[in-house]
Design a protein around this motif. Sequence first.
Motif, mmCIF file in Angstrom:
data_model
loop_
_atom_site.group_PDB
_atom_site.id
_atom_site.type_symbol
_atom_site.label_atom_id
_atom_site.label_comp_id
_atom_site.label_asym_id
_atom_site.label_seq_id
_atom_site.Cartn_x
_atom_site.Cartn_y
_atom_site.Cartn_z
ATOM 1 N N ASP A 195 50.731 47.986 37.260
ATOM 2 C CA ASP A 195 51.836 48.725 37.531
ATOM 3 C C ASP A 195 52.988 48.244 38.112
ATOM 4 O OD1 ASP A 195 53.013 51.186 38.228
ATOM 5 O OD2 ASP A 195 51.437 52.241 39.061
ATOM 6 N N ARG A 215 50.185 38.372 46.957
ATOM 7 C CA ARG A 215 49.545 39.522 47.403
ATOM 8 C C ARG A 215 49.136 40.551 46.533
ATOM 9 N NH1 ARG A 215 51.981 41.520 53.004
ATOM 10 N NH2 ARG A 215 49.865 42.345 53.194
ATOM 11 N N VAL A 216 50.042 40.725 45.528
ATOM 12 C CA VAL A 216 49.845 41.757 44.479
ATOM 13 C C VAL A 216 49.572 41.218 43.187
ATOM 14 C CG1 VAL A 216 50.858 43.846 43.571
ATOM 15 C CG2 VAL A 216 51.187 43.151 45.929
ATOM 16 N N PRO A 219 46.342 38.504 42.666
ATOM 17 C CA PRO A 219 44.955 39.189 42.729
ATOM 18 C C PRO A 219 44.869 40.364 41.477
ATOM 19 C CG PRO A 219 46.337 39.750 44.803
ATOM 20 C CD PRO A 219 47.292 38.865 43.848
ATOM 21 N N LEU A 220 45.861 40.936 41.268
ATOM 22 C CA LEU A 220 45.711 41.770 40.294
ATOM 23 C C LEU A 220 45.583 41.426 38.712
ATOM 24 C CD1 LEU A 220 47.693 44.983 41.401
ATOM 25 C CD2 LEU A 220 45.453 44.689 41.452
ATOM 26 N N PHE B 96 47.889 50.319 46.194
ATOM 27 C CA PHE B 96 47.259 49.032 45.776
ATOM 28 C C PHE B 96 45.978 49.102 45.505
ATOM 29 C CE2 PHE B 96 50.660 47.649 48.747
ATOM 30 C CZ PHE B 96 51.447 47.176 47.859
ATOM 31 N N HIS B 98 43.548 47.020 44.637
ATOM 32 C CA HIS B 98 42.546 45.996 45.046
ATOM 33 C C HIS B 98 42.458 46.043 46.651
ATOM 34 C CE1 HIS B 98 46.791 44.365 45.434
ATOM 35 N NE2 HIS B 98 46.368 43.515 46.050
ATOM 36 N N MET B 99 42.988 47.047 47.246
ATOM 37 C CA MET B 99 42.624 47.181 48.542
ATOM 38 C C MET B 99 42.068 48.431 49.072
ATOM 39 S SD MET B 99 46.118 45.367 49.739
ATOM 40 C CE MET B 99 46.680 43.901 49.326
ATOM 41 N N TYR B 107 49.755 47.002 54.964
ATOM 42 C CA TYR B 107 50.020 46.037 54.106
ATOM 43 C C TYR B 107 51.225 45.597 54.335
ATOM 44 C CZ TYR B 107 51.702 43.585 49.861
ATOM 45 O OH TYR B 107 52.149 42.775 48.911
#
Lengths: 301, 368
Positions: A195, A215-216, A219-220, B96, B98-99, B107
């Motif tokens: 997204d 960080r985004v 990982p995603l 997010f 994944h968190m 964050y």
Amino acid sequence: MPFAGTRPPARRPRWKRLDPEEVRGIRLLSPTFLYTLAFLVGPVLLVVAYSFWTQTYLTFDHTFTLENYRVALTEPIYRDLLMRSLYISFIVSLVTVIFAYPIAYYISFHGGSRKSLLLFLITIPFWTGYLLRVMAWKVILGYKGVLNTGLIGLGIVDKPLESLLFSSTAVIITLIHAWAVFAILPIYVSLEKLDRSLLEAATDLGDGPVRRFLRVTLPLSMPGIIGALLIVMIPTVGDFVTPKLVGGTEGQMIANAIQIQFGKASNWPLGSALTITTMMIVTLMAGASVLVLRSLVRWMR
Amino acid sequence: MLDTVSAASKPMIEISGLRKSFGNFEALKSISLNVQEGEFFSLLGPSGCGKTTLLRLLAGFGEQTAGTIAIDGQDMTGRPANRRPTNMVFQSYAIFPHMNVEENVGYGLKRLKLDRQEEQRRVREALDRVELGALGKRRANELSGGQRQRVALARALVMRPKVLLLDEPLSALDKKLREQMQVELRHLQKAVGITFILVTHDQYEALALSDRVAIMFDGQVAQVGTPKDIYQNPVSRKVADFLGGMNFVDAEIAEENGVSLTLDAAGFGRVRAPKPQGYQSMGRQITLGIRPERLRVLWDDDQAEHQIGGQVIDRHYFGEVTQLIVEIPGFKAPLAVTETNDFGADDIPVGSAIRLAYDPDALVAMND
Ligand SMILES: Nc1ncnc2c1ncn2[C@@H]1O[C@H](COP(=O)(O)OP(=O)(O)OP(=O)(O)O)[C@@H](O)[C@H]1O
Ligand SMILES: [Mg+2]
């Protein structure tokens, strides 16, 4: 009217208690299930059984023995072949993923309206057979091949490099090329699913492009990376065509040895034991890679 | 003379001549606005009028085609979103996945390299503020819509921005929860004292929450004012219509002086009304408006100083109120009247003759 209360439903036999939804599910699954049973589980069980037997010429001795595993695990030749196979498939999957990621990223984030076209173009090398592509690499990497003549022409080397073809390196290069698309696609899909407002949120919360990626985005897209890694790693361990064609003696892999056991050497039990050992070790390596990647991501954020 | 500007009236955001084009399409056409420090300011307008575009320019997503934005006296031109003193609550919340909740809220703090205890204390405080204290370890996909909205809010508030930008934060919630969150949002804003810019296309939300509202149409600001001001004195038919029902009557300008107009309107006779904001003399025709709830049904032989008569041609029942559509001789369009049901307005038969009372002060002159 007096209060009737609710009577607990009578207990029915277990199989009858399945609700219609479940029954339908099982019925839907059964063709696939039978197929898997016949063509996957069956053969594997057979191989497992063979690995505990002994063969003398055409007759099998069905008494249980671990001798085959002793040979598979301790004979230096098999140990070396196995280590080399693992090394090659690890390097191939790692490098493939590292190459594939930027390509997938570019298509997903900067492909615009040309996304489908770019994906289509990536599949073009696959219009020819695998053997032809391996042959093409022979032409490129050979003693008087494209690469060597090119390097000599540019004056970078003065006599042809001998180690290009018929080596582990040749196997690695050929495999990386062969598996690129299979790594690009899962990564591309995971990036497409990302997204975009999450990236804006990360920026809004103060991250620059690099931190935001670590960080985004990374990982995603990890499911895609893991998928790509496994898709490449698992089949390449067992590849025997590529090493045979471009590997030379120095580039042989475990699958070549297995092939020999089932063929010329007529030692199916040993071949089976080698197969099972390889499967186990690949599973461990794949599992370890997944764990390492996961903890890497956790550590980064 | 000494300027006695109090802290509360210091401009926090100054937008001037702001334009934004996407290719040939002008999404924002020269917007100029000031928002005061600590204000709850809403951008209200129909879909596609450029609210999100304006909010995103404030946040630093995308570059303006022309004009400037200053926040707390500093020019923001060319400054990327990650270095602006703003934070945003996204329409989709952008939690997010994944968190967990705490990691989401913390964050933006990670980058500040606070010591661990201070970081945790601020996360806790933000979570408590939005009443999510107990859910810190939940993952994003285990939250309800309202909870996600609170996480997004806490994640932005914990950064202590100078301006909090909210893009339709409540539109994904069901009516009940939305109304509850509206109240909480208002309380929260008063408690933290941060300037809020809320984008919404729900006029009730804008009116109920804001200190001031800007109404936008087609990339332009049509009117800015307090909720009461824009509701009672809309500058144009469009604004009036967007903020609820309005009856329009053609009128002719008889006289014009400093701040007010004297008008002749069929049925209402000669009335005086204040000049609308941005009034420009353009001939003698003008529109006069009156809100349906400012018309009152006169029962039996009740008399009022100002009244008009007509015939009920339609009736709509809305539960607490009934709307009557009344045809008035000499009017181009019938008048809508809303009346609470306490006195039996829902029983007035269609076709009956009726008299309506009005307060001349409720008549507003509009620019078009
Ligand atoms: N990236 C873009 N490219 C081209 N046109 C755009 C882009 N973003 C927005 N627009 C156009 O700009 C106009 C304003 O869009 P914007 O998203 O600001 O509307 P909005 O007021 O937020 O509407 P809504 O209430 O539906 O969210 C729309 O007509 C939209 O089509
Ligand atoms: Mg919008």
